[in-house]
Design an enzyme around this catalytic site. Structure first.
Site: not given
Length: 301
Positions: A101, A124, A126, A128, A141, A228, A230, A273
């Site tokens: 990312h 996402d 997260h 980030d 990332h 992302d 994830d 990712e």
């Protein structure tokens, strides 16, 4: 979609420590992304992968100024910014395939040149939103969105020679379930619109997406989607490096992307990712391609 979709691959693994995510762009191609979009009736140009510094295992995870692989990420970001900016100049829809990312630093830097008030949907697990002083890992990332908002290492912040690329009030975080202490503080202090998994459980993905679009459309002149994989639950998308249980379902994500398609507001996209080395039979790349199909308007009937 009345624009040509230009696919730009960024085979970079420098933003984190797990090898394999650099194979993500080609895994997504192998899963049929070009054909999937073409079958919807949209023109596609695959521009291949940008040049990424060659991996040297003895230097991988080198730390400069407390940041892992900083020199390599600066090089990738500058090159990607120019490539994506040219895509927008050409009247195309940039679809950027990662890679980790951290590539969003380059893609969004290139896109932001063309908008006065770019909005970002960060789909996402997260935020980030770390800065080097607060990062638990030094992995870049985990920092791109904060860099794009103007905080962090000056070499990254000033990619393309301007900053910030996005205002905190033009960001929406969706799918959050793993935030570091500094990220939580930044979100609260800057009133960043955030939907945690608890919010999605309570409201439902339809309301979350509708509120997101209502929030952004009146104050932005373009909206970038940074997805992302994830964000999805790792039980369904195992081929990604920073797995967090309890994520969005595959079906919820399809519906979210269908709503984004119908809005006709999204002007560019990252898909990041996917790591085929820790996947099962390229399953995560296939899931990603299917989601892209929904985003570009694929329907059953």
């Amino acid at each position: 979609m009345d624009k040509l979709v230009e696919i730009i691959g960024v085979p970079s693994t420098y933003g984190q420590k797990k090898l394999g995510v650099d194979f993500g762009p080609d895994a997504i191609r192998y899963a049929g992304i070009v054909e999937r979009i073409q079958n919807i009736g949209i023109d596609v140009k695959d521009s291949g992968n940008i040049n990424v510094p060659a991996m040297r295992l003895e230097k991988f995870n080198s730390v400069q100024k407390g940041l892992r692989n900083l020199d390599e990420i600066v090089e990738v970001s500058n090159q990607l910014s120019e490539t994506v900016s040219q895509s927008v100049d050409d009247g195309n829809f940039p679809l950027v395939l990662g890679g980790d990312h951290s590539i969003a630093i380059g893609s969004i830097s290139g896109i932001s040149k063309h908008y006065e008030n770019l909005g970002i949907i960060w789909y996402d697990a997260h935020g980030d939103l770390n800065i080097p002083e607060e990062s638990p890992s030094g992995n870049i990332h985990g920092m791109p969105l904060r860099v794009l908002a103007g905080d962090g290492d000056s070499r990254l912040v000033n990619i393309s020679n301007f900053a910030p690329k996005v205002k905190p009030e033009n960001i929406v975080l969706i799918g959050m379930r793993d935030l570091d202490k500094g990220e939580r503080q930044y979100i609260k202090e800057n009133n960043v619109k955030t939907y945690t998994m608890a919010d999605i459980d309570k409201l439902g993905i339809k309301q979350v997406m509708e509120e997101t679009l209502d929030y952004l459309k009146s104050k932005t002149d373009g909206i970038h989607l940074s997805l992302d994989v994830d964000a999805l639950d790792p039980a369904e998308t195992p081929g990604t490096g920073t797995r967090v249980l309890g994520g969005l379902t595959y079906r919820e994500s399809h519906f979210a992307l269908e709503l984004l398609h119908k809005s006709n507001l999204i002007t560019s996209m990252d898909l990041v990712e996917v790591n085929p080395l820790i996947d099962m039979n390229n399953h995560t790349a296939e899931q990603a391609v299917s989601l892209v199909g929904s985003f570009f308007g694929e329907t059953l009937l």
